[in-house]
Motif scaffolding. Structure first.
Motif, PDB file in Angstrom:
ATOM      1  N   GLY A  46      12.705   8.851  -6.827  1.00 35.30           N
ATOM      2  CA  GLY A  46      13.684   9.025  -5.751  1.00 35.30           C
ATOM      3  C   GLY A  46      13.059   9.241  -4.393  1.00 35.30           C
ATOM      4  O   GLY A  46      13.777   9.407  -3.402  1.00 35.30           O
ATOM      5  N   ARG A  47      11.720   9.236  -4.317  1.00 31.59           N
ATOM      6  CA  ARG A  47      11.082   9.529  -3.024  1.00 31.59           C
ATOM      7  C   ARG A  47      11.403   8.472  -1.962  1.00 31.59           C
ATOM      8  O   ARG A  47      11.509   8.799  -0.785  1.00 31.59           O
ATOM      9  N   MET A  48      11.556   7.206  -2.371  1.00 32.27           N
ATOM     10  CA  MET A  48      11.900   6.182  -1.391  1.00 32.27           C
ATOM     11  C   MET A  48      13.315   6.391  -0.865  1.00 32.27           C
ATOM     12  O   MET A  48      13.574   6.333   0.340  1.00 32.27           O
ATOM     13  N   GLY A  49      14.247   6.666  -1.754  1.00 33.42           N
ATOM     14  CA  GLY A  49      15.618   6.909  -1.315  1.00 33.42           C
ATOM     15  C   GLY A  49      15.740   8.156  -0.465  1.00 33.42           C
ATOM     16  O   GLY A  49      16.472   8.171   0.532  1.00 33.42           O
ATOM     17  N   VAL A  50      15.046   9.210  -0.859  1.00 30.66           N
ATOM     18  CA  VAL A  50      15.070  10.443  -0.069  1.00 30.66           C
ATOM     19  C   VAL A  50      14.482  10.191   1.313  1.00 30.66           C
ATOM     20  O   VAL A  50      14.993  10.701   2.323  1.00 30.66           O
ATOM     21  N   ALA A  51      13.406   9.400   1.392  1.00 29.16           N
ATOM     22  CA  ALA A  51      12.824   9.066   2.692  1.00 29.16           C
ATOM     23  C   ALA A  51      13.822   8.314   3.566  1.00 29.16           C
ATOM     24  O   ALA A  51      13.907   8.543   4.777  1.00 29.16           O
ATOM     25  N   PRO A  63       1.220  -1.603   3.542  1.00 33.42           N
ATOM     26  CA  PRO A  63       1.276  -0.251   2.964  1.00 33.42           C
ATOM     27  C   PRO A  63       1.371   0.835   4.025  1.00 33.42           C
ATOM     28  O   PRO A  63       0.647   0.824   5.025  1.00 33.42           O
ATOM     29  N   CYS A  64       2.294   1.747   3.813  1.00 32.73           N
ATOM     30  CA  CYS A  64       2.530   2.866   4.729  1.00 32.73           C
ATOM     31  C   CYS A  64       3.230   3.960   3.946  1.00 32.73           C
ATOM     32  O   CYS A  64       3.599   3.772   2.784  1.00 32.73           O
ATOM     33  N   THR A  65       3.432   5.098   4.552  1.00 33.55           N
ATOM     34  CA  THR A  65       4.173   6.147   3.853  1.00 33.55           C
ATOM     35  C   THR A  65       5.612   5.671   3.615  1.00 33.55           C
ATOM     36  O   THR A  65       6.128   4.807   4.324  1.00 33.55           O
ATOM     37  N   LYS A  66       6.239   6.264   2.631  1.00 35.48           N
ATOM     38  CA  LYS A  66       7.618   5.863   2.335  1.00 35.48           C
ATOM     39  C   LYS A  66       8.556   6.213   3.486  1.00 35.48           C
ATOM     40  O   LYS A  66       9.537   5.495   3.729  1.00 35.48           O
ATOM     41  N   LEU A  67       8.260   7.268   4.221  1.00 34.47           N
ATOM     42  CA  LEU A  67       9.090   7.584   5.383  1.00 34.47           C
ATOM     43  C   LEU A  67       8.896   6.546   6.479  1.00 34.47           C
ATOM     44  O   LEU A  67       9.863   6.133   7.128  1.00 34.47           O
ATOM     45  N   VAL A 114      15.431  -5.100  -0.089  1.00 28.80           N
ATOM     46  CA  VAL A 114      14.048  -4.664   0.099  1.00 28.80           C
ATOM     47  C   VAL A 114      13.311  -4.913  -1.206  1.00 28.80           C
ATOM     48  O   VAL A 114      13.631  -4.304  -2.234  1.00 28.80           O
ATOM     49  N   ALA A 115      12.359  -5.832  -1.171  1.00 27.10           N
ATOM     50  CA  ALA A 115      11.560  -6.146  -2.356  1.00 27.10           C
ATOM     51  C   ALA A 115      10.233  -5.415  -2.256  1.00 27.10           C
ATOM     52  O   ALA A 115       9.523  -5.556  -1.247  1.00 27.10           O
ATOM     53  N   ASN A 116       9.915  -4.626  -3.271  1.00 27.71           N
ATOM     54  CA  ASN A 116       8.630  -3.930  -3.230  1.00 27.71           C
ATOM     55  C   ASN A 116       7.898  -4.102  -4.561  1.00 27.71           C
ATOM     56  O   ASN A 116       8.517  -4.137  -5.627  1.00 27.71           O
ATOM     57  N   PRO A 117       6.555  -4.242  -4.521  1.00 31.90           N
ATOM     58  CA  PRO A 117       5.779  -4.487  -5.732  1.00 31.90           C
ATOM     59  C   PRO A 117       5.513  -3.194  -6.496  1.00 31.90           C
ATOM     60  O   PRO A 117       5.271  -2.153  -5.896  1.00 31.90           O
ATOM     61  N   ILE A 118       5.552  -3.294  -7.814  1.00 30.69           N
ATOM     62  CA  ILE A 118       5.224  -2.145  -8.647  1.00 30.69           C
ATOM     63  C   ILE A 118       3.855  -2.318  -9.310  1.00 30.69           C
ATOM     64  O   ILE A 118       3.432  -1.446 -10.078  1.00 30.69           O
ATOM     65  N   ASP A 119       3.181  -3.423  -9.012  1.00 32.08           N
ATOM     66  CA  ASP A 119       1.876  -3.693  -9.625  1.00 32.08           C
ATOM     67  C   ASP A 119       0.749  -3.703  -8.603  1.00 32.08           C
ATOM     68  O   ASP A 119      -0.317  -4.262  -8.834  1.00 32.08           O
ATOM     69  N   GLN A 120       0.984  -3.090  -7.441  1.00 28.41           N
ATOM     70  CA  GLN A 120      -0.024  -3.011  -6.391  1.00 28.41           C
ATOM     71  C   GLN A 120      -0.380  -1.553  -6.135  1.00 28.41           C
ATOM     72  O   GLN A 120       0.466  -0.657  -6.309  1.00 28.41           O
ATOM     73  N   PRO A 121      -1.615  -1.291  -5.701  1.00 27.96           N
ATOM     74  CA  PRO A 121      -1.970   0.099  -5.370  1.00 27.96           C
ATOM     75  C   PRO A 121      -1.119   0.612  -4.212  1.00 27.96           C
ATOM     76  O   PRO A 121      -0.656  -0.163  -3.363  1.00 27.96           O
ATOM     77  N   ASN A 122      -0.898   1.915  -4.193  1.00 29.76           N
ATOM     78  CA  ASN A 122      -0.198   2.574  -3.083  1.00 29.76           C
ATOM     79  C   ASN A 122       1.206   2.011  -2.857  1.00 29.76           C
ATOM     80  O   ASN A 122       1.624   1.778  -1.725  1.00 29.76           O
ATOM     81  N   SER A 123       1.914   1.802  -3.939  1.00 30.76           N
ATOM     82  CA  SER A 123       3.301   1.344  -3.830  1.00 30.76           C
ATOM     83  C   SER A 123       4.012   1.620  -5.143  1.00 30.76           C
ATOM     84  O   SER A 123       3.392   1.937  -6.151  1.00 30.76           O
ATOM     85  N   GLY A 124       5.335   1.510  -5.086  1.00 34.60           N
ATOM     86  CA  GLY A 124       6.119   1.634  -6.301  1.00 34.60           C
ATOM     87  C   GLY A 124       6.406   3.066  -6.715  1.00 34.60           C
ATOM     88  O   GLY A 124       6.321   4.004  -5.927  1.00 34.60           O
ATOM     89  N   PHE A 125       6.734   3.230  -7.981  1.00 34.31           N
ATOM     90  CA  PHE A 125       7.213   4.501  -8.509  1.00 34.31           C
ATOM     91  C   PHE A 125       6.164   5.606  -8.388  1.00 34.31           C
ATOM     92  O   PHE A 125       4.997   5.418  -8.720  1.00 34.31           O
ATOM     93  N   GLY A 126       6.609   6.762  -7.911  1.00 36.41           N
ATOM     94  CA  GLY A 126       5.767   7.951  -7.912  1.00 36.41           C
ATOM     95  C   GLY A 126       4.806   8.072  -6.756  1.00 36.41           C
ATOM     96  O   GLY A 126       4.293   9.155  -6.493  1.00 36.41           O
ATOM     97  N   SER A 127       4.534   6.992  -6.053  1.00 39.83           N
ATOM     98  CA  SER A 127       3.576   7.028  -4.952  1.00 39.83           C
ATOM     99  C   SER A 127       4.231   7.584  -3.690  1.00 39.83           C
ATOM    100  O   SER A 127       5.436   7.447  -3.487  1.00 39.83           O
ATOM    101  N   GLY A 128       3.418   8.201  -2.835  1.00 39.59           N
ATOM    102  CA  GLY A 128       3.914   8.622  -1.533  1.00 39.59           C
ATOM    103  C   GLY A 128       3.890   7.485  -0.520  1.00 39.59           C
ATOM    104  O   GLY A 128       4.381   7.628   0.594  1.00 39.59           O
TER     105      GLY A 128
END
Length: 418
Positions: A226-231, A399-403, A367-381
């Motif tokens: 939920g960090r992306m949605g919260v951001a 790549p950037c912060t989710k906010l 918004v399309a985002n990759p889940i198989d790349q470093p620093n992206s997807g579930f759980g990452s900041g």
């Protein structure tokens, strides 16, 4: 967007003034100063005379990698121009915390009797305020009047204090927000320049995953936090929107509460897709925007056992049924002024499936985002994405912060064709 893409510095070379006033929560500004300076921000700390009763200028000089200023410096020789003029013109943003009733009153009345208040009047940058005081003091009508007076001014941005056990042992409102909350709002102000360009917009955001149970202890789920949605909720609120957040599974209550502290975000927690559907159907008609960042289950068990199924009785197959497509259903009911933004978490080619989902579900953007790349997807900041809309626009976000990504999504969506 490859693994070789370097991560940007979050605060690199940004010019930030920290105004520290006389409250026990002054120690929290040490964490703020340290985080900023470690990531290459230029930080200048101004301590009022009473602030020095709680913390020393040396502490901030060390953490900021630059000397800290006190009222004695207001009257020192700073030729060719006075220090408060230099600092006021230099700052991109100012933070005043812990904001005391005394300094709040001075700011509301436009008084300038020390280095901090003189610097405020000599500046034009956004100012972020974090009050901290005893509950009875905070709730005084005159204090609330001063607070509302400042918030009515475009350059002042406030983070209302939370409730808790205060240093005076009182239980109630007046507890200053935590450093992470200050840093998040600072990031927003530096992106937006303090503009409230989403003011008067009603934004509904979904975040996190869902859990579809087949008995009290077993479920189908996903790793969404939920960090992306919260951001996205934070970013919209920081830019003036009236935000409602539907948070699914993922974040613990403590982390979620810290993320929305100091804002007016209204939050509803759900666990299952059916609960999210119920909230969406009740809330969507009053919204201007729906940002569907939640990772809602696609399938759920056809039956539920109210008691735990013994291991020996577990079947080798689990009968499943589709979960209703929540956003596609809402798209059929949307009014002309409403906009629906979807998300597509993909591996491999992320654009082609996202385009199909955009058209199939009747979305305004995705918004399309990759889940198989470093620093992206579930759980990452951090995250990265490609944003697409029905008019054929595409924007790739490195790549950037989710906010930071949330703000770029809002920038893109703000210009959606009607």
């Amino acid at each position: 967007m490859t693994s070789a893409t370097p991560l940007p510095t979050l605060w690199g070379d940004r010019r930030i003034v920290l105004g520290i006033t006389g409250g026990i929560a002054a120690y929290k500004l040490c964490t703020v100063a340290s985080a900023l300076a470690k990531d290459q921000a230029q930080v200048r700390a101004l301590l009022t005379q009473t602030a020095q009763q709680f913390i020393t200028p040396l502490s901030f000089s060390t953490l900021c990698r630059h000397r800290a200023y006190t009222d004695a410096d207001l009257w020192a020789d700073h030729s060719p121009r006075p220090l408060h003029i230099e600092l006021g013109e230099w700052a991109e943003v100012m933070v005043i915390a812990p904001l005391t009733a005394q300094t709040l009153a001075k700011l509301a009345l436009g008084l300038a009797d020390n280095l901090l208040t003189n610097t405020v009047l000599a500046s034009h940058c956004p100012i972020l305020l974090a009050p901290a005081m005893n509950t009875d003091m905070w709730e005084q009508p005159i204090v609330q009047h001063h607070w509302q007076t400042l918030l009515a001014q475009p350059r002042y941005h406030g983070m209302a204090p939370g409730s808790g056990i205060l240093a005076c042992d009182r239980q109630g409102a007046g507890r200053m927000v935590e450093p992470a909350t200050i840093l998040a709002h600072l990031q927003s102000l530096l992106h937006s320049g303090g503009q409230q360009d989403w003011q008067h917009q009603r934004v509904l955001v979904t975040a996190g995953g869902t859990q579809e149970y087949w008995d009290p202890v077993r479920f189908l789920g996903n790793p969404a936090t939920g960090r992306m949605g919260v951001a996205l909720a934070q970013a919209a609120a920081h830019r003036g929107a009236k935000v409602t957040l539907i948070q699914g599974t993922g974040l613990e209550n403590e982390e979620l509460e810290a993320a929305i502290a100091g804002t007016s975000i209204v939050c509803h927690r759900v666990t299952q897709a059916a609960q999210m559907q119920q909230q969406l159907e009740a809330l969507f008609p009053q919204q201007d925007w729906l940002v569907m960042a939640a990772a809602v289950a696609d399938l759920r068990p056809t039956a539920y056992s109210a008691v735990k199924v013994a291991k020996a009785d577990l079947a080798t197959t689990l009968p499943l049924e589709p979960v209703p497509d929540l956003v596609a259903t809402l798209a059929q009911r949307k009014q002309p002024h409403q906009r629906l933004i979807g998300f597509a978490a993909q591996s491999g080619d992320i654009v082609t499936p996202a385009l199909g989902k955009l058209q199939r579900k009747g979305l305004d953007a995705i918004v399309a985002n990759p889940i198989d790349q470093p620093n992206s997807g579930f759980g990452s900041g951090w995250n990265q994405a490609v944003i697409l809309d029905r008019a054929g626009r595409q924007r790739a976000i490195s790549p950037c912060t989710k906010l930071a990504l949330a703000h770029q999504i809002l920038d893109f969506c703000r210009d959606l064709a009607p």
